[in-house]
Design a protein around this motif. Structure first.
Motif, short mmCIF file in Angstrom:
data_model
loop_
_atom_site.label_atom_id
_atom_site.label_comp_id
_atom_site.label_asym_id
_atom_site.label_seq_id
_atom_site.Cartn_x
_atom_site.Cartn_y
_atom_site.Cartn_z
N VAL A 59 0.83 -1.20 0.00
CA VAL A 59 0.00 0.00 0.00
C VAL A 59 0.87 1.26 0.00
O VAL A 59 0.53 2.25 -0.66
CB VAL A 59 -0.99 -0.02 1.19
N LEU A 62 1.94 1.73 -3.58
CA LEU A 62 0.79 2.15 -4.39
C LEU A 62 0.33 3.57 -4.06
O LEU A 62 -0.06 4.32 -4.95
CB LEU A 62 -0.36 1.16 -4.24
N ASN A 63 0.40 3.95 -2.78
CA ASN A 63 0.02 5.32 -2.41
C ASN A 63 0.98 6.34 -3.03
O ASN A 63 0.55 7.41 -3.46
CB ASN A 63 -0.01 5.49 -0.89
N TRP A 66 -0.09 6.58 -6.68
CA TRP A 66 -1.33 7.35 -6.82
C TRP A 66 -1.08 8.84 -6.57
O TRP A 66 -1.64 9.70 -7.24
CB TRP A 66 -2.42 6.86 -5.87
N VAL A 79 -11.01 3.59 -10.52
CA VAL A 79 -10.04 2.61 -10.04
C VAL A 79 -9.56 2.98 -8.64
O VAL A 79 -9.40 2.11 -7.78
CB VAL A 79 -8.84 2.49 -11.02
N GLU A 80 -9.36 4.26 -8.40
CA GLU A 80 -8.93 4.71 -7.07
C GLU A 80 -9.98 4.40 -6.00
O GLU A 80 -9.63 4.07 -4.87
CB GLU A 80 -8.63 6.20 -7.07
N TYR A 83 -9.72 0.75 -5.24
CA TYR A 83 -8.48 0.57 -4.48
C TYR A 83 -8.69 0.99 -3.02
O TYR A 83 -8.29 0.28 -2.10
CB TYR A 83 -7.35 1.39 -5.13
N ILE A 86 -10.94 -1.53 -1.10
CA ILE A 86 -10.19 -2.76 -0.81
C ILE A 86 -9.19 -2.52 0.31
O ILE A 86 -9.07 -3.32 1.24
CB ILE A 86 -9.50 -3.30 -2.09
N CYS A 87 -8.47 -1.41 0.25
CA CYS A 87 -7.48 -1.10 1.28
C CYS A 87 -8.13 -0.90 2.65
O CYS A 87 -7.60 -1.35 3.66
CB CYS A 87 -6.65 0.12 0.90
#
Length: 140
Positions: A59, A62-63, A66, A79-80, A83, A86-87
């Motif tokens: 994460v 990925l953060n 993003w 998509v965000e 995401y 899910i996170c």
């Protein structure tokens, strides 16, 4: 589509959320490897703390991605949003596993409680991000 820097992103709620998530992710990286395993084992050797460590590192990366994508004005809110949902779920699972781990192992409080609080804060930040992405909360 021209790529341009979007400096106003840093003053939006979403920009601040991403910055705080990145900072907390870095702090958790140190805590997972040093304090939750007493520094004697790999960060990922025990399944409950290994889950938290793996989740946090993925994460965190990925953060950062993003954050950079939004900063250079490449947006994909659909998509965000997926995401972030899910996170949030995964961090709530991590919080439950850590609570069980610390009760089961009867560990001392200190860094353990701080780590659990930070995991809970991450989950709440993802929920807030979802609300912004769905238009339920303001981004400014």
């Amino acid at each position: 589509m021209a790529v341009k820097l979007r400096s106003e992103y840093l003053s939006t709620n979403r920009g601040i959320i991403k910055i705080v998530q990145i900072i907390i992710g870095i702090i958790l990286s140190f805590m997972v490897c040093r304090y939750w395993e007493s520094g004697n084992y790999s960060c990922f050797s025990e399944y409950r703390t290994g889950y938290v460590g793996t989740l946090n590192y993925i994460v965190l990366i990925l953060n950062i991605v993003w954050f950079v994508l939004n900063f250079i004005n490449i947006r994909n809110w659909k998509v965000e949003r997926i995401y972030a949902i899910i996170c949030a779920v995964l961090f709530f699972i991590a919080l439950g596993l850590l609570i069980f781990y610390f009760i089961d192992a009867r560990l001392e409080a200190g860094y353990n409680i701080i780590g659990m609080i930070l995991i809970g804060v991450m989950a709440c930040l993802f929920l807030w991000d979802v609300q912004i992405l769905q238009g339920e909360s303001s981004n400014y």
